[in-house]
Design an enzyme around this catalytic site. Structure first.
Site, mmCIF file in Angstrom:
data_model
loop_
_atom_site.group_PDB
_atom_site.id
_atom_site.type_symbol
_atom_site.label_atom_id
_atom_site.label_comp_id
_atom_site.label_asym_id
_atom_site.label_seq_id
_atom_site.Cartn_x
_atom_site.Cartn_y
_atom_site.Cartn_z
ATOM 1 N N LEU A 190 11.790 -40.520 32.959
ATOM 2 C CA LEU A 190 10.605 -40.416 32.903
ATOM 3 C C LEU A 190 10.230 -39.856 31.394
ATOM 4 O O LEU A 190 10.664 -39.201 30.859
ATOM 5 C CB LEU A 190 10.067 -38.950 33.763
ATOM 6 N N GLY A 207 1.097 -45.668 20.935
ATOM 7 C CA GLY A 207 2.167 -45.192 20.067
ATOM 8 C C GLY A 207 3.686 -45.330 20.427
ATOM 9 O O GLY A 207 4.160 -46.260 21.154
ATOM 10 N N TYR A 225 0.040 -28.120 14.114
ATOM 11 C CA TYR A 225 0.929 -28.788 14.429
ATOM 12 C C TYR A 225 2.574 -28.696 14.313
ATOM 13 O O TYR A 225 3.401 -28.312 15.174
ATOM 14 C CB TYR A 225 0.669 -30.423 13.984
#
Length: 287
Positions: free
Chosen positions: A8, A15, A154
């Protein structure tokens, strides 16, 4: 049910995730390619068709920030295939800005998608992976090792993921589950485009940070011109998926190895600061 192994992968609409899904199917895995909005699956479908792997790839809805969405997707995988052999945590989102200006909600949003989403998928998948003697591969970033200017939200989330996985790895190994992180550098995908950044507006709004942001943007646009393709970045993910004894930490390019190597041998932190200061200051040209 078939005898092929089941993987999965999250965040497969574009991307690296898209490239990894096609490559995993091509390598013989039955690939459950998930995305938050399955209406965005056309690019993946087209790529799977070009590669001739359509029959080994199924697209499912999974929003990593919604525990119910994760649970129902895993339930469906088990109902259909009876097992899960690997998870590739790839879903993530970039956030550009600095803390004084971006506000707490943006920073929390970055943690939700880039960190808590990964943790929740991992937590939900662990019982299935223990059963299959499976593995978890998490796409972090060189920004999970080296903090990068204007990427505070980030990089903080990616650092958190790296710390989480580095801590989990020896524990998971005792129950037969292998853990790896894969660290791409600049990838010429939709990552910057996907944020739909209005650069001139950002610089205009940056106030005292405008000179630094302008330098950062110029440097980053240059770096992305020499970036890896999504396919090149996905190849080490597939190698890690199939390796007998996968490494814990995998960089996707020699540039990424050199860059993260600065940090991993940088006891006092000065080497990293020397590199990244050059991204935001006129007079420094350290490489």
């Amino acid at each position: 049910m078939g005898s092929s192994k089941i993987v999965l992968i999250t965040g497969t609409s574009s991307g690296i995730g898209l490239a990894a899904a096609v490559a995993a199917a091509d390598a013989g895995w039955h690939t459950v390619a998930t995305m938050r909005d399955t209406g965005r699956g056309d690019d993946l479908r087209a790529a799977a068709e070009r590669a001739g792997v359509t029959e080994r790839l199924q697209i499912e809805e999974l929003d990593v920030t919604e525990p119910d969405s994760i649970a129902s997707c895993l339930k469906k995988v088990v109902a259909e295939h009876g097992r899960l052999d690997a998870v590739v945590n790839n879903a993530g989102a970039g956030f550009v800005g600095t803390v004084e200006q971006m506000g707490m909600d943006v920073i929390r949003k970055s943690m939700e998608v880039n960190y808590f989403g990964v943790v929740e998928v991992t937590r939900a998948a662990m019982p299935l992976l223990r059963e299959s003697g499976g593995r978890i591969i998490t796409v972090t970033s060189v920004g999970g090792v080296i903090g990068q200017p204007f990427n505070e939200a980030y990089c903080a989330a990616k650092f958190a993921v790296e710390g989480f996985m580095e801590s989990l790895a020896p524990v998971a190994a005792t129950v037969g589950v292998k853990i790896s992180v894969v660290e791409p550098g600049a990838v010429a995908s939709e990552f910057i485009a996907g944020q739909q950044l209005d650069i001139p507006a950002m610089i205009a709004a940056a106030g005292p940070y405008a000179p630094a942001l302008k330098h950062y943007v110029e440097r980053t646009v240059g770096a992305f011109r020499n970036a890896q393709t999504s396919e090149e970045a996905a190849a080490p993910i597939i190698a890690t998926l199939t390796a007998e004894e996968p490494a814990f930490r995998v960089q996707t390019s020699s540039w990424a190895r050199g860059f993260t190597g600065v940090k991993l041998a940088d006891l006092d932190g000065s080497a990293v600061q020397m590199v990244t200061a050059g991204w935001v200051e006129e007079h420094q040209h350290h490489h």
